[in-house]
Design an enzyme around this catalytic site. Structure first.
Site, PDB file in Angstrom:
ATOM      1  N   LYS A  84       0.856  -1.188   0.000  1.00  0.00           N
ATOM      2  CA  LYS A  84       0.000   0.000   0.000  1.00  0.00           C
ATOM      3  C   LYS A  84       0.892   1.239   0.000  1.00  0.00           C
ATOM      4  CE  LYS A  84      -4.376   0.881   2.320  1.00  0.00           C
ATOM      5  NZ  LYS A  84      -5.001   0.798   3.646  1.00  0.00           N
TER       6      LYS A  84
HETATM    7  C1  E4P Z   1      -8.302   1.842   3.440  1.00  0.00           C
HETATM    8  O1  E4P Z   1      -7.506   1.091   2.938  1.00  0.00           O
HETATM    9  C2  E4P Z   1      -8.102   2.518   4.733  1.00  0.00           C
HETATM   10  O2  E4P Z   1      -7.407   1.652   5.601  1.00  0.00           O
HETATM   11  C3  E4P Z   1      -9.382   2.849   5.434  1.00  0.00           C
HETATM   12  O3  E4P Z   1     -10.520   2.471   4.717  1.00  0.00           O
HETATM   13  C4  E4P Z   1      -9.424   4.194   6.071  1.00  0.00           C
HETATM   14  O4  E4P Z   1     -10.660   4.387   6.692  1.00  0.00           O
HETATM   15  P1  E4P Z   1     -10.946   5.541   7.757  1.00  0.00           P
HETATM   16  O5  E4P Z   1     -11.228   6.806   7.015  1.00  0.00           O
HETATM   17  O6  E4P Z   1     -12.140   5.065   8.505  1.00  0.00           O
HETATM   18  O7  E4P Z   1      -9.708   5.650   8.612  1.00  0.00           O
END
Ligand code: E4P
Length: 219
Positions: A84
Site C-alpha cells: 500500500k
Molecule cells: C483503506 O484502505 C483505509 O485503511 C481505510 O478504509 C481508512 O478508513 P478511515 O477513514 O475510517 O480511517
C-alpha cells in the site's frame, strides 16, 4: 463485489472469515498501531489467517526508494502481500517501479479523480478512494468511486477500485451500485449491513409458528 475487512484485529478477521465472504484484508499504520504490536508481528498474524488472499500492508515513508525497499521486504513476509502506497509524487514513482518489479500495489489516500487516474496510470493494481473522509467534508465520496470505476474500465486498465473509508451500510450498497470491484469494511459495518428489523421479526415468527405447530401435533 468482493468484501475485504479493514482491520488488523485477528478475532474480527476469524469471525468474518466464518461467513464465507472474506476475500482480503486492508491495513494501514493507524490500524496496526491499535493492535499495540510490532508492525511485522501484527501483519504476520493476519497473513497466517488469510492464506493466499489479498492483504494490503502500507509503506511507512514518503520516499520512493524507501517505499520500494519496504515493498520488497513486505513481499518476503508473504506472497499475498499487496504493497500500500500513499498517492504522492514519491508514491507515483514507487508505484511505477514496483509495477516493473511485478510487486502488486494498492494506491491509498485517493481523494480526487486526478489522483486516481495518476495512480492507475503509474501502475497501481488497486486504488482506494476514501468515501467516508470525503463525505465528512461535504464532498461526494461515492461519486469518486464511480468516476474511478468508469475510468479504469473505459481505458482497459489492470486496476481494481477498492471503495474505502466506509462508514455506513448505505456506503456499502452504493459502492456495489456504482460497480466498485471491492469494498473494504470495518467489522462493525459488516455486522450492521447484515441486520434488518424485518429479518429479526420474520425469523421469530417462523420459529414461533413451528413451535406452536409441534405442540398441536403432539396433542
Ligand atoms: C483503506 O484502505 C483505509 O485503511 C481505510 O478504509 C481508512 O478508513 P478511515 O477513514 O475510517 O480511517
Amino acid at each position: 463485489m468482493d468484501f475485504y475487512l479493514d482491520t488488523a484485529d485477528i478475532n474480527q478477521i476469524k469471525e468474518i472469515d466464518k461467513w464465507g465472504i472474506l476475500r482480503g484484508v486492508t491495513t494501514n499504520p493507524s490500524i496496526i498501531a491499535k493492535t499495540g504490536r510490532d508492525y511485522q508481528d501484527a501483519v504476520s498474524e493476519v497473513l497466517a489467517i488469510m492464506g493466499n488472499r489479498h492483504v494490503s500492508v502500507e509503506t511507512l515513508k514518503d520516499d520512493a526508494d524507501i517505499i520500494v525497499e519496504q515493498g520488497k521486504k513486505y513481499r518476503e513476509w508473504g506472497n499475498n502481500v499487496v504493497v500500500k502506497v500513499a498517492t504522492t509524487e514519491e508514491g507515483l514513482k514507487a508505484l511505477s517501479q514496483l509495477r516493473k518489479l511485478g510487486i502488486p500495489t494498492n494506491a491509498t489516500l485517493i481523494f480526487s479523480l486526478n489522483q486516481g487516474i495518476l495512480a492507475a496510470e503509474a501502475g497501481a493494481n488497486y486504488i482506494s478512494p476514501f468515501v467516508g473522509r470525503l463525505d465528512d467534508i461535504g464532498s461526494d465520496g461515492i461519486g469518486l468511486v464511480e468516476d474511478c470505476v468508469n475510468y479504469v474500465e473505459e481505458n482497459g486498465l489492470d486496476c481494481k477500485i477498492i471503495s474505502a473509508s466506509l462508514r455506513s451500510p448505505q456506503h456499502l450498497e452504493e459502492s456495489a451500485k456504482v460497480g466498485a470491484h471491492i469494498a473494504t469494511c470495518p467489522y462493525s459495518l459488516l455486522q450492521k449491513a447484515l441486520k434488518h428489523p424485518l429479518n429479526d421479526l420474520g425469523l421469530k415468527a417462523f420459529l414461533d409458528d413451528w413451535e406452536e405447530a409441534k405442540r398441536k401435533l403432539k396433542k
